[in-house]
Design a protein around this motif. Structure first.
Motif, PDB file in Angstrom:
ATOM      1  N   SER A  79       0.911  -1.097  -0.042  1.00  0.00           N
ATOM      2  CA  SER A  79      -0.068  -0.014   0.030  1.00  0.00           C
ATOM      3  C   SER A  79       0.764   1.345  -0.130  1.00  0.00           C
ATOM      4  O   SER A  79       2.233   1.225   0.429  1.00  0.00           O
ATOM      5  CB  SER A  79      -0.989  -0.151   1.087  1.00  0.00           C
ATOM      6  OG  SER A  79      -0.172   0.211   2.390  1.00  0.00           O
ATOM      7  N   LEU A  80       0.066   2.397  -0.456  1.00  0.00           N
ATOM      8  CA  LEU A  80       1.043   3.700  -0.525  1.00  0.00           C
ATOM      9  C   LEU A  80       0.375   4.686   0.555  1.00  0.00           C
ATOM     10  O   LEU A  80      -0.694   5.094   0.321  1.00  0.00           O
ATOM     11  CB  LEU A  80       1.320   4.155  -1.986  1.00  0.00           C
ATOM     12  CG  LEU A  80       1.685   3.283  -2.947  1.00  0.00           C
ATOM     13  CD1 LEU A  80       1.648   3.888  -4.135  1.00  0.00           C
ATOM     14  CD2 LEU A  80       3.390   2.999  -2.520  1.00  0.00           C
ATOM     15  N   PRO A  81       1.278   5.345   1.373  1.00  0.00           N
ATOM     16  CA  PRO A  81       0.538   6.099   2.353  1.00  0.00           C
ATOM     17  C   PRO A  81       0.194   7.601   1.530  1.00  0.00           C
ATOM     18  O   PRO A  81       0.634   7.679   0.432  1.00  0.00           O
ATOM     19  CB  PRO A  81       1.910   6.363   3.398  1.00  0.00           C
ATOM     20  CG  PRO A  81       2.755   5.348   2.973  1.00  0.00           C
ATOM     21  CD  PRO A  81       2.711   4.776   1.682  1.00  0.00           C
TER      22      PRO A  81
ATOM     23  N   VAL B 293       4.224   6.839   9.994  1.00  0.00           N
ATOM     24  CA  VAL B 293       3.940   6.239  11.463  1.00  0.00           C
ATOM     25  C   VAL B 293       2.904   7.088  12.052  1.00  0.00           C
ATOM     26  O   VAL B 293       2.861   8.334  12.022  1.00  0.00           O
ATOM     27  CB  VAL B 293       5.238   6.419  12.320  1.00  0.00           C
ATOM     28  CG1 VAL B 293       4.906   5.766  13.597  1.00  0.00           C
ATOM     29  CG2 VAL B 293       6.609   6.126  11.507  1.00  0.00           C
ATOM     30  N   GLU B 294       1.729   6.437  12.588  1.00  0.00           N
ATOM     31  CA  GLU B 294       0.671   7.123  13.168  1.00  0.00           C
ATOM     32  C   GLU B 294       0.212   8.037  12.521  1.00  0.00           C
ATOM     33  O   GLU B 294       0.108   9.544  13.013  1.00  0.00           O
ATOM     34  CB  GLU B 294       0.973   7.453  14.454  1.00  0.00           C
ATOM     35  CG  GLU B 294       1.298   6.234  15.549  1.00  0.00           C
ATOM     36  CD  GLU B 294       2.001   6.564  16.846  1.00  0.00           C
ATOM     37  OE1 GLU B 294       2.584   7.845  17.097  1.00  0.00           O
ATOM     38  OE2 GLU B 294       2.091   5.885  17.737  1.00  0.00           O
ATOM     39  N   GLU B 295      -0.201   8.029  11.085  1.00  0.00           N
ATOM     40  CA  GLU B 295      -0.869   9.059  10.335  1.00  0.00           C
ATOM     41  C   GLU B 295       0.108  10.209   9.939  1.00  0.00           C
ATOM     42  O   GLU B 295      -0.524  11.234   9.658  1.00  0.00           O
ATOM     43  CB  GLU B 295      -2.326   9.496  10.865  1.00  0.00           C
ATOM     44  CG  GLU B 295      -3.170   8.245  11.076  1.00  0.00           C
ATOM     45  CD  GLU B 295      -3.437   7.866   9.907  1.00  0.00           C
ATOM     46  OE1 GLU B 295      -3.835   8.250   8.893  1.00  0.00           O
ATOM     47  OE2 GLU B 295      -3.627   6.329   9.843  1.00  0.00           O
ATOM     48  N   ARG B 296       1.288  10.091  10.020  1.00  0.00           N
ATOM     49  CA  ARG B 296       2.261  11.164   9.699  1.00  0.00           C
ATOM     50  C   ARG B 296       3.460  10.491   9.249  1.00  0.00           C
ATOM     51  O   ARG B 296       3.923   9.701   9.386  1.00  0.00           O
ATOM     52  CB  ARG B 296       2.745  11.885  10.820  1.00  0.00           C
ATOM     53  CG  ARG B 296       1.633  13.035  11.466  1.00  0.00           C
ATOM     54  CD  ARG B 296       1.900  14.336  10.756  1.00  0.00           C
ATOM     55  NE  ARG B 296       0.961  15.391  11.661  1.00  0.00           N
ATOM     56  CZ  ARG B 296       1.080  16.614  11.409  1.00  0.00           C
ATOM     57  NH1 ARG B 296       1.952  17.007  10.529  1.00  0.00           N
ATOM     58  NH2 ARG B 296       0.460  17.274  12.162  1.00  0.00           N
ATOM     59  N   TRP B 297       4.404  11.219   8.201  1.00  0.00           N
ATOM     60  CA  TRP B 297       5.476  11.224   7.823  1.00  0.00           C
ATOM     61  C   TRP B 297       6.373  11.451   8.831  1.00  0.00           C
ATOM     62  O   TRP B 297       6.444  12.562   9.472  1.00  0.00           O
ATOM     63  CB  TRP B 297       6.014  11.755   6.563  1.00  0.00           C
ATOM     64  CG  TRP B 297       5.194  10.944   5.294  1.00  0.00           C
ATOM     65  CD1 TRP B 297       4.145  11.491   4.577  1.00  0.00           C
ATOM     66  CD2 TRP B 297       5.639   9.947   4.546  1.00  0.00           C
ATOM     67  NE1 TRP B 297       3.638  10.613   3.571  1.00  0.00           N
ATOM     68  CE2 TRP B 297       4.698   9.475   3.605  1.00  0.00           C
ATOM     69  CE3 TRP B 297       6.489   8.850   4.575  1.00  0.00           C
ATOM     70  CZ2 TRP B 297       4.744   8.483   2.767  1.00  0.00           C
ATOM     71  CZ3 TRP B 297       6.518   7.743   3.851  1.00  0.00           C
ATOM     72  CH2 TRP B 297       5.714   7.645   3.058  1.00  0.00           C
TER      73      TRP B 297
ATOM     74  N   GLU C  31       8.553  15.132  11.995  1.00  0.00           N
ATOM     75  CA  GLU C  31       8.971  14.920  13.156  1.00  0.00           C
ATOM     76  C   GLU C  31      10.339  14.188  13.090  1.00  0.00           C
ATOM     77  O   GLU C  31      10.054  12.953  12.386  1.00  0.00           O
ATOM     78  CB  GLU C  31       7.893  14.359  14.354  1.00  0.00           C
ATOM     79  CG  GLU C  31       8.498  14.315  15.593  1.00  0.00           C
ATOM     80  CD  GLU C  31       7.410  13.420  16.419  1.00  0.00           C
ATOM     81  OE1 GLU C  31       7.863  12.881  17.546  1.00  0.00           O
ATOM     82  OE2 GLU C  31       6.183  13.310  15.976  1.00  0.00           O
ATOM     83  N   ILE C  32      11.315  14.271  13.755  1.00  0.00           N
ATOM     84  CA  ILE C  32      12.343  13.433  13.787  1.00  0.00           C
ATOM     85  C   ILE C  32      12.361  12.342  15.059  1.00  0.00           C
ATOM     86  O   ILE C  32      12.166  12.804  16.114  1.00  0.00           O
ATOM     87  CB  ILE C  32      13.720  14.143  13.938  1.00  0.00           C
ATOM     88  CG1 ILE C  32      13.933  15.333  12.726  1.00  0.00           C
ATOM     89  CG2 ILE C  32      14.883  13.289  13.968  1.00  0.00           C
ATOM     90  CD1 ILE C  32      14.975  16.398  13.234  1.00  0.00           C
TER      91      ILE C  32
END
Ligand code: TXA
Ligand code: MG
Length: 309
Positions: free
Chosen positions: A69-71, A175-179, A201-202
């Protein structure tokens, strides 16, 4: 041993490991079709088997064959940054990517490199799995001599000169709906803002799941003990510093470049860390009094890791 492009193609197609240039750092390449060559990469680098490899393709559309799948924003990121120093971790069809390349994860890290020699090889050989061409823990190789220093003069290297960026690709993971940035690299965090609408976020908290297993290991380190310092005005001994600064007490100064040009500092960073070893330097102080944004973030992180013993 420097080899021509045709020889590199040949060796890869026959299941051998070859060091090849990319625009970030040199990679230790194996054809994804040859499990024994992939195993050889882990043995050569003395790399923990839990640390997965990046799959390098020639065209973004080939990823459709491998990703399950592709986010969101994948297409935008791919259009803007590929070919180039971006790696994206994607859920993948595990039947198509060898388990050892993924280190057993359900995801795979993909990159489309920009270097014409790397792309020429992938076009002929197919997908290449490729970590940086250094022994685990050492600074990455940005010149054929660095590869030869780690793997011996007889090791086959396709010579592409000095790598443009000198730092590895930036790795993004959904991860958790964010890049999120799971490894800092040649693309600074802020560069993603216009495309994503936020600066990723890092992620450095690996206490629960290892999001990017490579971050768990010691890395980029020369033999020399590095002491990171903000004020070197009275510091004696060997110093890694900047062109425009004066270090009156130093016995020797290795110049990382200009404070105005982080790209140049990035390009020469690993070569200078390796030069310390060539010169048998046992200890050096590093001037880390520089800005905290953009590429400096990656440079700080690399120096911090290189200073850990
Ligand atoms: O610029 C680069 O990325 C270079 C050139 C050769 O392409 N390659 C490179 O590979 O730096 P390597 O193996 O030195 O670093 C790859 C990093 C490791 O930290 C590894 O843990 C992470 O990518 N990685 C690979 N697959 C992953 C996955 N499925 N999920 C999370 N992290 C992954
Ligand atoms: Mg590496």
């Amino acid at each position: 041993m420097r080899i021509p492009l045709e020889k590199a193609q040949n060796l890869l197609q026959n299941g051998q490991v070859v060091a090849i240039p990319t625009e970030t750092v040199y990679g230790l390449a194996a054809s994804m079709k040859h499990p024994s060559a992939i195993a050889q990469i882990f043995a050569l680098k003395e790399r923990p088997s839990k640390n997965p490899l990046i799959v390098h393709l020639a065209h973004a559309k080939q990823i459709l064959n491998y990703a399950s799948s592709l986010p969101p924003s994948f297409d935008n990121l791919a259009n803007h940054f590929w070919p180039g120093p971006l790696t994206m971790v994607l859920p993948s069809d595990t039947s198509l990517i060898p388990d050892q390349a993924r280190a057993g994860l359900q995801t795979t890290a993909f990159r489309i490199p920009q270097h014409k020699l790397a792309l020429a090889l992938i076009d002929v050989v197919g997908p290449l799995v490729m970590p940086s061409a250094n022994r685990s823990g050492r600074p990455s190789a940005t010149h054929p001599e660095h590869v030869e220093a780690d793997f011996g003069d007889d090791f086959p290297v396709l010579d592409g000169g000095i790598c443009d960026h000198g730092l590895e690709s930036t790795i993004l993971s959904w991860v958790e709906e964010r890049w999120k940035i799971v490894r800092l690299g040649a693309l600074p965090p802020e560069i993603f803002n216009p495309i994503l609408g936020y600066t990723p976020e890092i992620v450095v908290n690996f206490k629960t799941t290892p999001i990017c297993p490579g971050q768990l290991y010691r890395h980029y380190a020369p033999q020399a003990k590095l002491n990171l310092k903000y004020d070197l005005s009275a510091q004696p001994g060997v110093i890694l510093g900047f062109n425009e600064r004066f270090y009156p007490q130093a016995t020797q100064v290795y110049r990382l470049g200009s404070l105005e040009r982080p790209e140049d500092v990035a390009e020469s960073l690993y070569a200078i860390l390796r030069q310390l070893d060539t010169d048998n330097v046992a200890e050096a102080s590093v001037d880390i009094n520089f800005p905290e944004q953009g590429l400096w973030k990656t440079i700080t992180e690399r120096l911090f890791k290189a200073s850990k013993k």
